[in-house]
Design a protein around this motif. Structure first.
Motif, PDB file in Angstrom:
ATOM      1  N   HIS A  58      35.612  41.790  35.526  1.00 11.37           N
ATOM      2  CA  HIS A  58      36.057  42.056  34.147  1.00 11.37           C
ATOM      3  C   HIS A  58      35.731  43.523  33.830  1.00 11.37           C
ATOM      4  CE1 HIS A  58      37.130  41.318  30.068  1.00 11.37           C
ATOM      5  NE2 HIS A  58      36.126  40.548  29.663  1.00 11.37           N
ATOM      6  N   GLY A  59      34.954  43.770  32.779  1.00  8.83           N
ATOM      7  CA  GLY A  59      34.719  45.155  32.350  1.00  8.83           C
ATOM      8  C   GLY A  59      33.928  45.983  33.341  1.00  8.83           C
ATOM      9  N   ALA A  65      40.694  45.081  52.118  1.00 11.09           N
ATOM     10  CA  ALA A  65      41.045  44.342  50.890  1.00 11.09           C
ATOM     11  C   ALA A  65      41.957  43.168  51.201  1.00 11.09           C
ATOM     12  CB  ALA A  65      41.717  45.282  49.891  1.00 11.09           C
ATOM     13  N   ARG A  98      37.355  43.865  47.732  1.00 13.23           N
ATOM     14  CA  ARG A  98      38.620  43.828  46.988  1.00 13.23           C
ATOM     15  C   ARG A  98      38.908  45.219  46.468  1.00 13.23           C
ATOM     16  NH1 ARG A  98      40.078  38.737  43.135  1.00 13.23           N
ATOM     17  NH2 ARG A  98      40.238  37.227  44.804  1.00 13.23           N
ATOM     18  N   LEU A  99      40.150  45.540  46.250  1.00 13.69           N
ATOM     19  CA  LEU A  99      40.469  46.818  45.616  1.00 13.69           C
ATOM     20  C   LEU A  99      40.117  46.704  44.143  1.00 13.69           C
ATOM     21  CD1 LEU A  99      43.827  48.480  46.592  1.00 13.69           C
ATOM     22  CD2 LEU A  99      41.501  49.005  47.346  1.00 13.69           C
ATOM     23  N   GLY A 133      45.004  44.368  40.229  1.00 17.09           N
ATOM     24  CA  GLY A 133      45.242  42.947  39.959  1.00 17.09           C
ATOM     25  C   GLY A 133      44.885  42.589  38.534  1.00 17.09           C
ATOM     26  N   HIS A 134      45.556  41.596  38.026  1.00 15.89           N
ATOM     27  CA  HIS A 134      45.259  41.120  36.675  1.00 15.89           C
ATOM     28  C   HIS A 134      45.748  39.690  36.535  1.00 15.89           C
ATOM     29  CE1 HIS A 134      45.050  40.883  32.301  1.00 15.89           C
ATOM     30  NE2 HIS A 134      44.169  41.845  32.406  1.00 15.89           N
ATOM     31  N   LYS A 181      51.788  40.943  35.803  1.00 15.22           N
ATOM     32  CA  LYS A 181      52.276  40.739  37.165  1.00 15.22           C
ATOM     33  C   LYS A 181      53.323  41.785  37.557  1.00 15.22           C
ATOM     34  CE  LYS A 181      49.495  37.377  37.851  1.00 15.22           C
ATOM     35  NZ  LYS A 181      48.222  37.689  38.538  1.00 15.22           N
ATOM     36  N   VAL A 223      43.864  48.513  33.819  1.00 13.97           N
ATOM     37  CA  VAL A 223      43.295  49.508  32.889  1.00 13.97           C
ATOM     38  C   VAL A 223      42.069  50.218  33.466  1.00 13.97           C
ATOM     39  CG1 VAL A 223      41.819  47.823  31.695  1.00 13.97           C
ATOM     40  CG2 VAL A 223      42.665  49.799  30.435  1.00 13.97           C
ATOM     41  N   PHE A 234      33.440  50.454  27.472  1.00  9.51           N
ATOM     42  CA  PHE A 234      34.377  49.334  27.280  1.00  9.51           C
ATOM     43  C   PHE A 234      33.840  48.426  26.163  1.00  9.51           C
ATOM     44  CE2 PHE A 234      37.201  46.481  30.222  1.00  9.51           C
ATOM     45  CZ  PHE A 234      37.732  45.821  29.132  1.00  9.51           C
TER      46      PHE A 234
HETATM   47  N1  CMC Z   1      42.209  43.197  45.981  1.00 10.88           N
HETATM   48  C1  CMC Z   1      42.650  42.401  46.990  1.00 10.88           C
HETATM   49  N2  CMC Z   1      43.167  41.168  46.811  1.00 10.88           N
HETATM   50  C2  CMC Z   1      43.253  40.720  45.554  1.00 10.88           C
HETATM   51  C3  CMC Z   1      42.826  41.496  44.458  1.00 10.88           C
HETATM   52  C4  CMC Z   1      42.296  42.773  44.702  1.00 10.88           C
HETATM   53  N3  CMC Z   1      41.880  43.533  43.694  1.00 10.88           N
HETATM   54  N4  CMC Z   1      43.024  40.804  43.310  1.00 10.88           N
HETATM   55  C5  CMC Z   1      43.549  39.630  43.681  1.00 10.88           C
HETATM   56  N5  CMC Z   1      43.704  39.579  45.037  1.00 10.88           N
HETATM   57  C6  CMC Z   1      44.284  38.483  45.816  1.00 10.88           C
HETATM   58  C7  CMC Z   1      43.294  37.334  45.947  1.00 10.88           C
HETATM   59  O1  CMC Z   1      42.529  37.438  47.118  1.00 10.88           O
HETATM   60  C8  CMC Z   1      44.211  36.139  45.945  1.00 10.88           C
HETATM   61  O2  CMC Z   1      44.744  35.997  47.250  1.00 10.88           O
HETATM   62  P1  CMC Z   1      45.148  34.515  47.795  1.00 10.88           P
HETATM   63  O3  CMC Z   1      46.169  33.971  46.841  1.00 10.88           O
HETATM   64  O4  CMC Z   1      45.685  34.767  49.162  1.00 10.88           O
HETATM   65  O5  CMC Z   1      43.873  33.719  47.799  1.00 10.88           O
HETATM   66  C9  CMC Z   1      45.351  36.548  45.020  1.00 10.88           C
HETATM   67  O6  CMC Z   1      45.381  37.978  45.052  1.00 10.88           O
HETATM   68  C10 CMC Z   1      45.167  36.084  43.596  1.00 10.88           C
HETATM   69  O7  CMC Z   1      43.867  36.524  43.163  1.00 10.88           O
HETATM   70  P2  CMC Z   1      42.989  35.762  42.125  1.00 10.88           P
HETATM   71  O8  CMC Z   1      41.593  36.261  42.231  1.00 10.88           O
HETATM   72  O9  CMC Z   1      43.203  34.284  42.303  1.00 10.88           O
HETATM   73  O10 CMC Z   1      43.677  36.216  40.775  1.00 10.88           O
HETATM   74  P3  CMC Z   1      43.057  36.095  39.334  1.00 10.88           P
HETATM   75  O11 CMC Z   1      44.169  36.158  38.384  1.00 10.88           O
HETATM   76  O12 CMC Z   1      42.153  34.911  39.280  1.00 10.88           O
HETATM   77  O13 CMC Z   1      42.105  37.389  39.247  1.00 10.88           O
HETATM   78  C11 CMC Z   1      41.317  39.563  38.886  1.00 10.88           C
HETATM   79  C12 CMC Z   1      42.416  38.534  38.563  1.00 10.88           C
HETATM   80  C13 CMC Z   1      41.492  40.761  37.949  1.00 10.88           C
HETATM   81  C14 CMC Z   1      39.935  38.962  38.651  1.00 10.88           C
HETATM   82  C15 CMC Z   1      41.472  40.012  40.360  1.00 10.88           C
HETATM   83  O14 CMC Z   1      42.741  40.587  40.553  1.00 10.88           O
HETATM   84  C16 CMC Z   1      40.364  40.975  40.776  1.00 10.88           C
HETATM   85  O15 CMC Z   1      39.292  40.545  41.201  1.00 10.88           O
HETATM   86  N6  CMC Z   1      40.619  42.331  40.681  1.00 10.88           N
HETATM   87  C17 CMC Z   1      39.593  43.307  40.970  1.00 10.88           C
HETATM   88  C18 CMC Z   1      38.632  43.432  39.794  1.00 10.88           C
HETATM   89  C19 CMC Z   1      39.249  44.147  38.611  1.00 10.88           C
HETATM   90  O16 CMC Z   1      39.876  45.184  38.741  1.00 10.88           O
HETATM   91  N7  CMC Z   1      39.028  43.596  37.409  1.00 10.88           N
HETATM   92  C20 CMC Z   1      39.495  44.196  36.147  1.00 10.88           C
HETATM   93  C21 CMC Z   1      40.539  43.355  35.495  1.00 10.88           C
HETATM   94  S1  CMC Z   1      41.411  44.206  34.173  1.00 10.88           S
HETATM   95  C22 CMC Z   1      40.258  44.569  32.970  1.00 10.88           C
HETATM   96  C23 CMC Z   1      39.422  43.450  32.504  1.00 10.88           C
HETATM   97  O17 CMC Z   1      39.832  42.304  32.425  1.00 10.88           O
HETATM   98  O18 CMC Z   1      38.290  43.732  32.148  1.00 10.88           O
END
Ligand code: CMC
Length: 396
Positions: free
Chosen positions: A233-234, A260, A268-269, A273-274, A278, A330, A352
């Motif tokens: 998250h943040g 990643a 993870r990157l 992702g969000h 999408k 973001v 944040f």
């Molecule tokens: N890098 C690599 N793979 C990823 C990533 C990533 N950043 N994000 C998602 N995936 C893959 C994940 O492994 C999964 O693969 P599979 O379907 O084969 O198992 C697929 O994409 C779906 O991921 P998920 O974790 O089930 O998706 P989610 O909607 O539950 O999670 C998320 C969303 C934001 C937590 C996730 O994308 C993530 O961990 N991103 C990195 C952390 C990040 O940048 N967070 C900030 C979010 S925006 C601001 C905020 O909310 O505060």
């Protein structure tokens, strides 16, 4: 499953009705009270947006002036509250201090708090928005062993925060350094607006869930801060900068992209992702543009920005990221701007939190306006052992 559905992560569950923020994740649309985020980011000051989130309408000039005065007036913190910081070790993470000190507001400002009274709720909301930058800056000052700086009523919300962060004397340092550059204040204002609300994200849902029990609102916001801290998250903005530092240079990008994509590798990157967006995160588009502007205005080039651009370009051409609809969010670029503003990395999530306080408290206000608020109480799918009889300790 009986009469309920199994939805871990609440992927398909709407937990409330809200009039505050609208997101269309497929088309990259974000509206606060109906206004596109791009228009608000271009034209507003942060407190104007906070007013909008809280009250549902943009303020007129008099309303905004009164609101700004109220926020400034409430920026000072109780002297005894300042002493809380002495109890923290100098290397405590600022988010750890923020969770504790914001929670402690419930012990300081309770005599005029009546959550059944709309006027009392507004005082609580403006108090939180007003005090958050003061507490945030104090946590940073404590971590570097510098004296706290009192808030100043003559400065705007963002200027005041920067002054409390960076002043070397007790006051009036603001006009001696680059960070008063109006363009940098504008960039901070923009980041605060972009982070101000995002409907039922994990921290806002936490505030609502805690609030649904009738708990003290300052304690509810402290719970939201705790939820915000996580890297999913943040905490992602801090994690992005650490990740870019770890990647080091553009040549290493393919190696980290491969990591990643590897499900056996926990990497993870970060900033990608969000749950809802999408196609693209409209906030990321605005922030990327602002990165260019801030770096060109400060006449600096940041190798981490070059690296971030290369990483984005590489990832967006990769089948894995295309198929899973993973785009920069973001948090991918916000840290580059904070870095240009000389905000230290461990303060990124605190930044944040300052902004999101406006959203948290608006959601709490909205929930409290409902004639009845059911306690948030999800069910579970029990997967433990069936009924069995107790075994005496000597027989186990
Ligand atoms: N890098 C690599 N793979 C990823 C990533 C990533 N950043 N994000 C998602 N995936 C893959 C994940 O492994 C999964 O693969 P599979 O379907 O084969 O198992 C697929 O994409 C779906 O991921 P998920 O974790 O089930 O998706 P989610 O909607 O539950 O999670 C998320 C969303 C934001 C937590 C996730 O994308 C993530 O961990 N991103 C990195 C952390 C990040 O940048 N967070 C900030 C979010 S925006 C601001 C905020 O909310 O505060």
């Amino acid at each position: 499953l009986g009469c309920f559905t199994y939805d871990p992560g609440f992927i398909a569950t709407a937990a409330c009705k809200s009039k505050i923020t609208y997101i269309d994740g497929d088309n990259g649309i974000l509206l606060y009270r109906g206004y596109p985020i791009e228009q608000l980011a271009e034209n507003c000051e942060f407190t104007e947006v906070a007013y909008l989130l809280m009250n549902g309408e943009l303020p007129d000039a008099t309303q905004l002036r009164d609101f700004n005065e109220e926020i400034s007036d409430r920026a000072i913190i109780h002297e005894a509250l300042r002493k809380f910081f002495d109890g923290f070790h100098y290397d405590a993470h600022p988010m750890a201090m923020l969770v504790g000190v914001v929670g402690s507001l419930s012990a300081f400002y309770h005599s005029d708090l009546n959550i059944k009274d709309p006027a009392s709720r507004i005082i609580c909301a403006t108090r939180l928005i007003g005090k958050m930058p003061t507490i945030a800056a104090a946590s940073y000052r404590h971590s570097i062993g510098r004296p706290f700086v009192y808030p100043r009523m003559d400065l705007s919300y963002c200027e005041n925060f920067l002054n409390m962060m960076f002043s070397r004397s007790s006051q009036n340092y603001i006009d001696q350094e680059h960070y008063i550059d109006p363009n940098l204040v504008k960039a901070l204002n923009l980041l605060f607006i972009l982070h101000a609300d995002h409907e039922q994200n994990a921290s806002t849902s936490t505030v609502r869930m805690a609030g649904s029990t009738g708990a003290n609102p300052y304690a509810c916001v402290a719970a939201g801060i705790a939820a915000l801290w996580g890297p999913a998250h943040g905490g992602a903005n801090e994690a992005v900068l650490n990740m870019l530092a770890q990647i080091g240079s553009v040549e290493n990008v393919p190696k980290y992209i491969a990591k990643a994509k590897d499900h056996d590798d926990p990497f993870r990157l970060m900033g990608f992702g969000h749950r809802v967006y999408k196609n693209f995160d409209p906030r990321a588009t605005i922030i990327r543009k602002t990165c260019y502007e801030v770096l060109s205005r400060t006449n600096t080039s940041d190798p981490l920005f070059e690296l971030a651009l290369a990483l984005e370009e590489y990832a967006l051409k990769d089948e894995y990221f295309i198929e899973k609809k993973l785009y920069p969010n973001v948090d991918f670029y916000s840290g580059i701007i904070y870095k240009a503003l000389h905000i230290p990395v461990e303060m990124f999530t605190v930044m944040f939190a300052i902004a999101r306080t406006a959203g948290w408290i608006s959601h709490w206000l909205e929930m409290m306006e409902e004639p009845t608020t059911p306690i948030s109480r999800p069910r579970q799918l029990y997967v433990g052992p069936p009924r069995r009889d107790y075994v005496a300790i000597n027989n186990r």
